[in-house]
Design a protein around this motif. Structure first.
Motif, PDB file in Angstrom:
ATOM      1  N   ARG A  13       0.879  -1.229   0.067  1.00 61.36           N
ATOM      2  CA  ARG A  13      -0.013   0.069   0.024  1.00 61.36           C
ATOM      3  C   ARG A  13       0.870   1.307   0.037  1.00 61.36           C
ATOM      4  O   ARG A  13       0.582   2.055  -0.545  1.00 61.36           O
ATOM      5  CB  ARG A  13      -0.924  -0.027   1.078  1.00 61.36           C
ATOM      6  CG  ARG A  13      -2.228  -1.034   1.259  1.00 61.36           C
ATOM      7  CD  ARG A  13      -3.243  -0.605   2.165  1.00 61.36           C
ATOM      8  NE  ARG A  13      -2.763  -0.440   3.444  1.00 61.36           N
ATOM      9  CZ  ARG A  13      -2.760  -1.523   4.298  1.00 61.36           C
ATOM     10  NH1 ARG A  13      -3.054  -2.776   4.061  1.00 61.36           N
ATOM     11  NH2 ARG A  13      -2.227  -1.177   5.385  1.00 61.36           N
ATOM     12  N   ASP A  14       1.990   1.063   0.785  1.00 62.81           N
ATOM     13  CA  ASP A  14       2.922   2.272   0.693  1.00 62.81           C
ATOM     14  C   ASP A  14       3.625   2.758  -0.624  1.00 62.81           C
ATOM     15  O   ASP A  14       3.452   3.810  -1.054  1.00 62.81           O
ATOM     16  CB  ASP A  14       3.859   2.254   1.750  1.00 62.81           C
ATOM     17  CG  ASP A  14       3.594   2.243   3.268  1.00 62.81           C
ATOM     18  OD1 ASP A  14       2.341   2.785   3.687  1.00 62.81           O
ATOM     19  OD2 ASP A  14       3.965   1.734   4.188  1.00 62.81           O
ATOM     20  N   ALA A  15       3.972   1.487  -1.094  1.00 63.52           N
ATOM     21  CA  ALA A  15       4.549   1.683  -2.589  1.00 63.52           C
ATOM     22  C   ALA A  15       3.525   2.170  -3.511  1.00 63.52           C
ATOM     23  O   ALA A  15       3.811   3.114  -4.342  1.00 63.52           O
ATOM     24  CB  ALA A  15       5.199   0.262  -3.058  1.00 63.52           C
ATOM     25  N   LEU A  16       2.130   1.792  -3.373  1.00 64.66           N
ATOM     26  CA  LEU A  16       1.311   2.355  -4.494  1.00 64.66           C
ATOM     27  C   LEU A  16       1.321   3.965  -4.386  1.00 64.66           C
ATOM     28  O   LEU A  16       0.881   4.590  -5.242  1.00 64.66           O
ATOM     29  CB  LEU A  16      -0.299   1.848  -4.273  1.00 64.66           C
ATOM     30  CG  LEU A  16      -0.417   0.418  -4.431  1.00 64.66           C
ATOM     31  CD1 LEU A  16      -1.857  -0.265  -4.073  1.00 64.66           C
ATOM     32  CD2 LEU A  16      -0.539   0.223  -5.958  1.00 64.66           C
ATOM     33  N   GLN A  17       1.642   4.299  -3.326  1.00 67.11           N
ATOM     34  CA  GLN A  17       1.373   5.825  -3.262  1.00 67.11           C
ATOM     35  C   GLN A  17       2.484   6.609  -3.902  1.00 67.11           C
ATOM     36  O   GLN A  17       2.655   7.711  -3.998  1.00 67.11           O
ATOM     37  CB  GLN A  17       1.249   6.452  -1.746  1.00 67.11           C
ATOM     38  CG  GLN A  17      -0.067   5.753  -0.937  1.00 67.11           C
ATOM     39  CD  GLN A  17      -1.158   6.072  -1.604  1.00 67.11           C
ATOM     40  OE1 GLN A  17      -1.449   7.309  -2.132  1.00 67.11           O
ATOM     41  NE2 GLN A  17      -2.178   4.936  -1.907  1.00 67.11           N
ATOM     42  N   LEU A  18       3.540   5.904  -4.072  1.00 63.07           N
ATOM     43  CA  LEU A  18       4.697   6.370  -4.887  1.00 63.07           C
ATOM     44  C   LEU A  18       4.559   6.342  -6.372  1.00 63.07           C
ATOM     45  O   LEU A  18       5.506   6.529  -6.965  1.00 63.07           O
ATOM     46  CB  LEU A  18       5.860   5.758  -4.292  1.00 63.07           C
ATOM     47  CG  LEU A  18       6.331   6.287  -2.757  1.00 63.07           C
ATOM     48  CD1 LEU A  18       7.583   5.596  -2.428  1.00 63.07           C
ATOM     49  CD2 LEU A  18       6.693   7.694  -2.652  1.00 63.07           C
TER      50      LEU A  18
END
Length: 256
Positions: free
Chosen positions: A211-216
């Motif tokens: 999920r964190d990677a999706l925001q980047l």
């Protein structure tokens, strides 16, 4: 990866020098060597540094594919399946019917798979080379979740093609739950990917990190994540209207 790096260096050295590509993997022959996108990954995400820069020509020797491991071959086949999903239902069906020939690297079958994949990608790129009109973005089908899986695992757990396979299943599930993509078609896509030995559920990667990677992701615009979703096999569309809770639910389902 080598082609992307060489292209990026060529695009920046002396403000641009000529280069040619001789792709030696199936994934490179059907996808990364076509279209002019060059760049490098960062720990935070895929292709965050790069440019658009076309090679003078691309030469694909299909006989070198016989030297590859099956893991490398099936990674390229994920992109082949993607082309059927985004633009050509008949091609998707051809892959289903010719699985054994493809898996045996029958030269005639592989030649057709590579040629048709290149034709589809080249036509999309010609219509929107620098991704300014939104038309080229359909090539990102499977890459939103796929890139996040790669980045969150440190590029160690899955090859690019395997991650794209997971991303295609994720996009299909989202489209199904939003009422765009029939459930039997999700099963058909999943069945083909599994028949090719590609993963359809995520193992060994932390969901929160994904999920964190999706925001980047490069496809985040005004804090909204853009997805390419299927309407049917052979047709996809771009949307920024995927609810965050649906993304979370889909990632949980992919972990099962």
């Amino acid at each position: 990866m080598i082609g992307d790096l060489a292209g990026f260096v060529a695009s920046t050295y002396l403000r641009g020098v000529d280069f040619v590509l001789l792709p030696t993997t199936l994934l490179a022959q059907v996808d990364s060597s076509i279209g002019g996108k060059v760049g490098v990954d960062l720990p935070q995400g895929k292709n965050l540094v790069g440019s658009f820069y076309q090679p003078r020509f691309v030469y694909a020797d299909l006989t070198v594919l016989k030297t590859l491991s099956w893991q490398q071959v099936k990674g390229g086949l994920a992109e082949v399946v993607k082309y059927g999903m985004i633009k050509d239902a008949e091609f998707f069906g051809w892959v289903e019917k010719n699985l054994e020939r493809i898996k045996a690297l029958d030269l005639e079958a592989i030649d057709f798979a590579v040629r048709r994949s290149v034709e589809i990608k080249a036509k999309v790129v010609e219509a929107d080379e620098r991704e300014l009109k939104g038309k080229r973005q359909i090539l990102n089908f499977g890459h939103t979740i796929g890139h996040a899986v790669e980045a969150s695992s440190g590029y160690r757990s899955y090859t690019h093609g395997e991650a794209v396979a997971l991303g295609m299943i994720g996009a299909a599930i989202i489209a199904e739950r939003m009422g765009y993509f029939p459930s039997p078609m999700v099963g058909r896509l999943k069945g083909l990917l599994e028949a090719l030995g590609l993963p359809t559920c995520i193992e060994g990667v932390d969901e929160e990190k994904i999920r964190d990677a999706l925001q980047l992701d490069k496809k985040v615009r005004k804090d909204r994540l853009h997805f390419v979703l299927p309407r049917k096999i052979g047709e996809v569309f771009l949307t920024a209207e995927v609810p965050p809770n649906l993304i979370r639910e889909t990632l949980k389902d992919l972990k099962k």
